[in-house]
Design a protein around this motif. Sequence first.
Motif, mmCIF file in Angstrom:
data_model
loop_
_atom_site.group_PDB
_atom_site.id
_atom_site.type_symbol
_atom_site.label_atom_id
_atom_site.label_comp_id
_atom_site.label_asym_id
_atom_site.label_seq_id
_atom_site.Cartn_x
_atom_site.Cartn_y
_atom_site.Cartn_z
ATOM 1 N N ILE A 224 0.825 -1.214 0.000
ATOM 2 C CA ILE A 224 0.000 0.000 0.000
ATOM 3 C C ILE A 224 0.863 1.270 0.000
ATOM 4 O O ILE A 224 0.357 2.378 0.212
ATOM 5 C CB ILE A 224 -1.016 0.019 1.169
ATOM 6 N N GLY A 225 2.159 1.107 -0.226
ATOM 7 C CA GLY A 225 3.041 2.268 -0.343
ATOM 8 C C GLY A 225 3.467 2.893 0.962
ATOM 9 O O GLY A 225 3.985 4.005 0.975
ATOM 10 N N GLU A 226 3.287 2.188 2.060
ATOM 11 C CA GLU A 226 3.723 2.680 3.380
ATOM 12 C C GLU A 226 5.147 2.169 3.631
ATOM 13 O O GLU A 226 5.397 1.310 4.480
ATOM 14 C CB GLU A 226 2.764 2.182 4.471
ATOM 15 N N TYR A 227 6.091 2.707 2.853
ATOM 16 C CA TYR A 227 7.444 2.161 2.827
ATOM 17 C C TYR A 227 8.190 2.313 4.146
ATOM 18 O O TYR A 227 8.933 1.421 4.535
ATOM 19 C CB TYR A 227 8.237 2.774 1.675
ATOM 20 N N ALA B 280 14.575 1.215 -2.132
ATOM 21 C CA ALA B 280 14.599 1.627 -3.542
ATOM 22 C C ALA B 280 13.365 2.456 -3.887
ATOM 23 O O ALA B 280 13.457 3.445 -4.620
ATOM 24 C CB ALA B 280 14.701 0.402 -4.449
ATOM 25 N N ALA B 281 12.222 2.081 -3.339
ATOM 26 C CA ALA B 281 10.970 2.780 -3.648
ATOM 27 C C ALA B 281 10.990 4.236 -3.194
ATOM 28 O O ALA B 281 10.317 5.075 -3.787
ATOM 29 C CB ALA B 281 9.780 2.045 -3.005
ATOM 30 N N ILE B 282 11.788 4.537 -2.157
ATOM 31 C CA ILE B 282 11.841 5.921 -1.677
ATOM 32 C C ILE B 282 13.161 6.599 -2.057
ATOM 33 O O ILE B 282 13.513 7.644 -1.507
ATOM 34 C CB ILE B 282 11.570 6.013 -0.155
ATOM 35 N N GLY B 283 13.873 5.986 -2.993
ATOM 36 C CA GLY B 283 15.071 6.609 -3.527
ATOM 37 C C GLY B 283 16.322 6.451 -2.674
ATOM 38 O O GLY B 283 17.318 7.118 -2.919
ATOM 39 N N GLU B 284 16.280 5.585 -1.689
ATOM 40 C CA GLU B 284 17.453 5.325 -0.842
ATOM 41 C C GLU B 284 18.225 4.151 -1.443
ATOM 42 O O GLU B 284 18.191 3.026 -0.951
ATOM 43 C CB GLU B 284 17.016 5.036 0.595
ATOM 44 N N TYR B 285 18.907 4.436 -2.543
ATOM 45 C CA TYR B 285 19.519 3.373 -3.341
ATOM 46 C C TYR B 285 20.717 2.712 -2.659
ATOM 47 O O TYR B 285 20.905 1.503 -2.813
ATOM 48 C CB TYR B 285 19.888 3.893 -4.728
ATOM 49 N N ARG B 286 21.506 3.455 -1.919
ATOM 50 C CA ARG B 286 22.641 2.856 -1.215
ATOM 51 C C ARG B 286 22.152 1.830 -0.182
ATOM 52 O O ARG B 286 22.704 0.729 -0.077
ATOM 53 C CB ARG B 286 23.505 3.922 -0.544
ATOM 54 N N GLU B 287 21.133 2.212 0.569
ATOM 55 C CA GLU B 287 20.562 1.310 1.565
ATOM 56 C C GLU B 287 19.940 0.085 0.884
ATOM 57 O O GLU B 287 20.041 -1.039 1.383
ATOM 58 C CB GLU B 287 19.518 2.031 2.419
ATOM 59 N N ALA B 288 19.303 0.323 -0.253
ATOM 60 C CA ALA B 288 18.704 -0.785 -1.011
ATOM 61 C C ALA B 288 19.779 -1.770 -1.455
ATOM 62 O O ALA B 288 19.631 -2.988 -1.292
ATOM 63 C CB ALA B 288 17.937 -0.244 -2.217
ATOM 64 N N ILE B 289 20.870 -1.234 -1.997
ATOM 65 C CA ILE B 289 21.967 -2.082 -2.460
ATOM 66 C C ILE B 289 22.526 -2.912 -1.308
ATOM 67 O O ILE B 289 22.767 -4.116 -1.454
ATOM 68 C CB ILE B 289 23.066 -1.224 -3.126
#
Length: 156
Positions: free
Chosen positions: A87-90, A119-128
């Motif tokens: 539901i997009g509550e990232y 990744a959905a909220i643009g925190e790409y380093r944390e996603a990686i």
Amino acid sequence: MNDYRINRLLKDLKNPNEEIRDRATAELWRIWFEQKGAIGFQIIRQAQLSLEAGEIKDAEITLTQLISDLPDFAEAWNRRAVLYYSIGEYKKAIADCKMVIKLNPIHFGALHGLGLCHAAIGEYREAIQAFHKALEIQPHTLINQKLILECTARLS
């Protein structure tokens, strides 16, 4: 949980034979879902049926109550993280994924989910980082490899 059995399954996740990896993956999911016996599994199933029926609030209430009753049931936290992600509550999903990982550090599903949320909220380093941790457990999982590449490209 039986440490020898879990360690054997973790070893099987790294096996070059896809069939062995798939069996180990399925068995770990079964163990996690059944951690609290038939009652815990049934309540998770009830929440899943509510979610599939579009009754998101009912599913959330059911999972939140289950977490309140059994705070060490990692899969209850994981199911609620999945609900929040859907539901997009990232941020809420991230918090729940972190609790799953605290309770069950080898939960590759929660690590993958944590990566998806970041990744959905643009925190790409944390996603990686999350996808890399999932790959340490399941090195042959192509989706995590692909997502690392996608997140890396977004950093450039």
